[in-house]
Write a protein that holds these residues in place. Structure first.
Motif, PDB file in Angstrom:
ATOM      1  N   GLN A  14       5.044   3.186  12.119  1.00  0.00           N
ATOM      2  CA  GLN A  14       6.264   3.971  11.905  1.00  0.00           C
ATOM      3  C   GLN A  14       6.154   4.814  10.643  1.00  0.00           C
ATOM      4  O   GLN A  14       6.566   5.982  10.628  1.00  0.00           O
ATOM      5  CB  GLN A  14       7.483   3.045  11.833  1.00  0.00           C
ATOM      6  N   ALA A  15       5.619   4.230   9.585  1.00  0.00           N
ATOM      7  CA  ALA A  15       5.469   4.966   8.329  1.00  0.00           C
ATOM      8  C   ALA A  15       4.536   6.160   8.512  1.00  0.00           C
ATOM      9  O   ALA A  15       4.812   7.259   8.017  1.00  0.00           O
ATOM     10  CB  ALA A  15       4.934   4.030   7.244  1.00  0.00           C
ATOM     11  N   PHE A  30       8.593   1.534   3.805  1.00  0.00           N
ATOM     12  CA  PHE A  30       8.609   0.875   5.103  1.00  0.00           C
ATOM     13  C   PHE A  30       7.999  -0.518   4.926  1.00  0.00           C
ATOM     14  O   PHE A  30       6.963  -0.660   4.266  1.00  0.00           O
ATOM     15  CB  PHE A  30       7.798   1.662   6.131  1.00  0.00           C
ATOM     16  N   CYS A  31       8.612  -1.516   5.523  1.00  0.00           N
ATOM     17  CA  CYS A  31       8.066  -2.864   5.374  1.00  0.00           C
ATOM     18  C   CYS A  31       8.324  -3.684   6.623  1.00  0.00           C
ATOM     19  O   CYS A  31       9.152  -3.328   7.474  1.00  0.00           O
ATOM     20  CB  CYS A  31       8.658  -3.556   4.142  1.00  0.00           C
ATOM     21  N   GLY A  55      -3.263   3.087   3.679  1.00  0.00           N
ATOM     22  CA  GLY A  55      -2.248   2.040   3.745  1.00  0.00           C
ATOM     23  C   GLY A  55      -2.476   1.057   4.879  1.00  0.00           C
ATOM     24  O   GLY A  55      -3.485   1.082   5.581  1.00  0.00           O
ATOM     25  N   GLY A  56      -1.523   0.162   5.041  1.00  0.00           N
ATOM     26  CA  GLY A  56      -1.551  -0.795   6.146  1.00  0.00           C
ATOM     27  C   GLY A  56      -2.806  -1.631   6.177  1.00  0.00           C
ATOM     28  O   GLY A  56      -3.198  -2.267   5.199  1.00  0.00           O
ATOM     29  N   ARG A  57      -3.471  -1.591   7.343  1.00  0.00           N
ATOM     30  CA  ARG A  57      -4.657  -2.435   7.580  1.00  0.00           C
ATOM     31  C   ARG A  57      -5.767  -2.195   6.571  1.00  0.00           C
ATOM     32  O   ARG A  57      -6.616  -3.064   6.332  1.00  0.00           O
ATOM     33  CB  ARG A  57      -5.172  -2.226   9.002  1.00  0.00           C
ATOM     34  N   LYS A  58      -5.803  -0.996   5.919  1.00  0.00           N
ATOM     35  CA  LYS A  58      -6.874  -0.700   4.965  1.00  0.00           C
ATOM     36  C   LYS A  58      -6.809  -1.565   3.707  1.00  0.00           C
ATOM     37  O   LYS A  58      -7.782  -1.671   2.974  1.00  0.00           O
ATOM     38  CB  LYS A  58      -6.857   0.783   4.572  1.00  0.00           C
ATOM     39  N   LEU A  59      -5.649  -2.189   3.453  1.00  0.00           N
ATOM     40  CA  LEU A  59      -5.563  -3.091   2.310  1.00  0.00           C
ATOM     41  C   LEU A  59      -6.481  -4.303   2.516  1.00  0.00           C
ATOM     42  O   LEU A  59      -7.021  -4.853   1.558  1.00  0.00           O
ATOM     43  CB  LEU A  59      -4.123  -3.559   2.099  1.00  0.00           C
ATOM     44  N   GLY A 119       0.823  -1.207   0.000  1.00  0.00           N
ATOM     45  CA  GLY A 119       0.000   0.000   0.000  1.00  0.00           C
ATOM     46  C   GLY A 119       0.854   1.252   0.000  1.00  0.00           C
ATOM     47  O   GLY A 119       2.070   1.202  -0.172  1.00  0.00           O
ATOM     48  N   GLY A 120       0.207   2.377   0.205  1.00  0.00           N
ATOM     49  CA  GLY A 120       0.901   3.656   0.244  1.00  0.00           C
ATOM     50  C   GLY A 120       0.366   4.490   1.393  1.00  0.00           C
ATOM     51  O   GLY A 120      -0.778   4.336   1.817  1.00  0.00           O
ATOM     52  N   ILE A 121       1.200   5.370   1.908  1.00  0.00           N
ATOM     53  CA  ILE A 121       0.811   6.199   3.043  1.00  0.00           C
ATOM     54  C   ILE A 121       0.370   7.572   2.566  1.00  0.00           C
ATOM     55  O   ILE A 121       1.047   8.227   1.778  1.00  0.00           O
ATOM     56  CB  ILE A 121       1.967   6.350   4.047  1.00  0.00           C
ATOM     57  N   ASN A 122      -0.783   7.975   3.039  1.00  0.00           N
ATOM     58  CA  ASN A 122      -1.315   9.309   2.801  1.00  0.00           C
ATOM     59  C   ASN A 122      -2.258   9.608   3.957  1.00  0.00           C
ATOM     60  O   ASN A 122      -2.656   8.705   4.697  1.00  0.00           O
ATOM     61  CB  ASN A 122      -2.072   9.359   1.470  1.00  0.00           C
TER      62      ASN A 122
END
Length: 417
Positions: free
Chosen positions: A261-262, A251-252, A176-180, A164-167
């Motif tokens: 962290q991201a 970040f991974c 991102g993250g859990r929203k995937l 995903g991507g952070i915004n």
């Protein structure tokens, strides 16, 4: 001074007086990460190590966003697939699924743009449909009674890798993250119930803790987390991209720790603090895909509203090539005002209704003009005014003090020192 403002896949050159208008939110010019640099990040994940967990012969499901997100998926997926194959995984043991949530199905052309033609030709892809009950398995309920209905493919593979991507997100805090996984691969019922956590049905307003850039104490984020904990991904990759869609940071690792962290780094680098609000805000979403449709474009309008005085003017650039974003979105504006939409939400909550309510609140509080391809009838029904020229609209306010926000979807504006 002149500045290019993104509009869809084009740019509009705009001239202004720097004594009157201040530019907010210009990203640092960072070099895109090379394949080697991304490989180094994958070699040093946060909180875990993917390759020590993986054995030859195991199967993989890679989760990627749809066309409403730009996260550099093509580069990441190519490197990841090659890495898995080099580690002993067969190509037919790798599948890719598009986390569309309640969005429409990804087109063939979009699949090639997201993944590259090379990957689309060689790796099987899966389409998610939030309304197709046959795609889901029930994994119980959250502590609040929300049904946990997730795409059954998440349980069919040995490992799930989410990219995903952070915004910023106007009520989930961050993308991102859990929203995937939730809402990305959840049923329409689970999506609706988790999104409902953003709305206070007694106050008929946004619930406490629900805000841009906030995870801790945010009930929507906590709802997503509780759903995903039932079937968490093995590995998570979150990218930051520049205005051209190239990856500038990554970040991974562990799906919770690496995402948090991201988000913290993104918050530090993309929060703008202003001493006071101004009379005018000129905002571009940042172009495609941020202004692909009105539901997506609204996120930039949310950001811009935090920099505009009550009753002030917002000039909004949002092409909306794909229309409103959902066929029922315009129907919510049949209510007389935002209070009427809130009443409808209390009677029959729907995800897009909450976006309509949020947009209606802004149209009541600000004079919003929009440069768009949407029909004037739809624009006016949403309480906005369609303009044909940015320059012509700006001529009416050029003597006032204001802000110009070139990438409205990517920056959070706060008032105060």
């Amino acid at each position: 001074m002149r500045i290019p403002l993104a509009y869809g896949k084009t740019m509009i050159e705009f001239e202004f007086e720097p004594q009157k208008f201040e530019i907010l939110g210009v990203e640092k010019a960072l070099e895109p990460l090379s394949d080697h640099e991304i490989g180094e990040r994958l070699d040093s994940p946060i909180g875990m190590n993917l390759e020590t967990m993986v054995k030859p012969g195991e199967t993989f499901l890679i989760v990627v966003p749809d066309a409403t997100r730009n996260v550099g998926c093509g580069q990441i997926v190519n490197l990841l697939v090659r890495r898995l194959i080099a580690n002993g995984t067969m190509p037919f043991d790798i599948n890719i699924i598009f986390a569309t949530g309640i969005h429409r199905k990804v087109t063939t052309r979009e699949k090639q743009e997201i993944l590259t033609p090379f990957i689309v030709q060689r790796i099987k892809t899966i389409d998610h449909d939030a309304k197709d009950l046959m795609q889901f398995t029930n994994f119980g309920e959250t502590t609040g009674g929300i049904p946990i209905e997730l795409n059954r493919n998440l349980a069919k593979f040995d490992h799930v890798i989410a990219i995903g991507g952070i915004n910023f997100h106007y009520f989930a805090g961050f993308t991102g993250g859990r929203k995937l996984i939730c809402p990305g691969l959840a049923s329409s019922r689970t999506i609706s119930e988790t999104h409902k956590l953003a709305f206070d049905f007694e106050k008929k307003d946004r619930k406490n803790g629900v805000e841009v850039g906030r995870l801790s104490g945010n009930p929507v984020h906590q709802g997503f987390i509780e759903v995903v904990e039932k079937l968490p991904p093995t590995f998570l990759i979150n990218a930051f991209v520049n205005n051209d869609g190239a990856i500038i940071d990554l970040f991974c690792g562990d799906w919770k720790e690496s995402h948090e962290q991201a988000c913290e780094v993104y918050r530090e680098n993309h929060t703008i603090r202003i001493p006071e609000k101004r009379d005018v805000v000129i905002v571009s979403c940042g172009g495609n895909p941020y202004d692909l449709n009105m539901i997506q474009a609204h996120k930039a309008l949310e950001m811009a509203s935090h920099g505009c005085k009550d009753g002030g003017k917002i000039i909004f650039l949002a092409e909306c090539e794909n229309g409103l974003g959902h066929e029922d979105f315009i129907d919510w504006f049949g209510a007389d005002n935002s209070a009427g939409i809130a009443e409808r939400l209390c009677q029959n909550y729907q995800v897009n209704g909450q976006t309509a309510w949020s947009l209606s609140k802004k149209s009541e509080n600000f004079d919003i003009e929009i440069l768009t391809v949407l029909p004037v009838e739809q624009v006016e029904k949403m309480g906005l005014r369609k303009i044909e020229s940015l320059e012509r609209s700006f001529n009416n306010v050029r003597d006032l003090r204001g802000f110009i926000v070139p990438f409205g979807a990517k920056f959070k504006i706060e008032t105060g020192d």
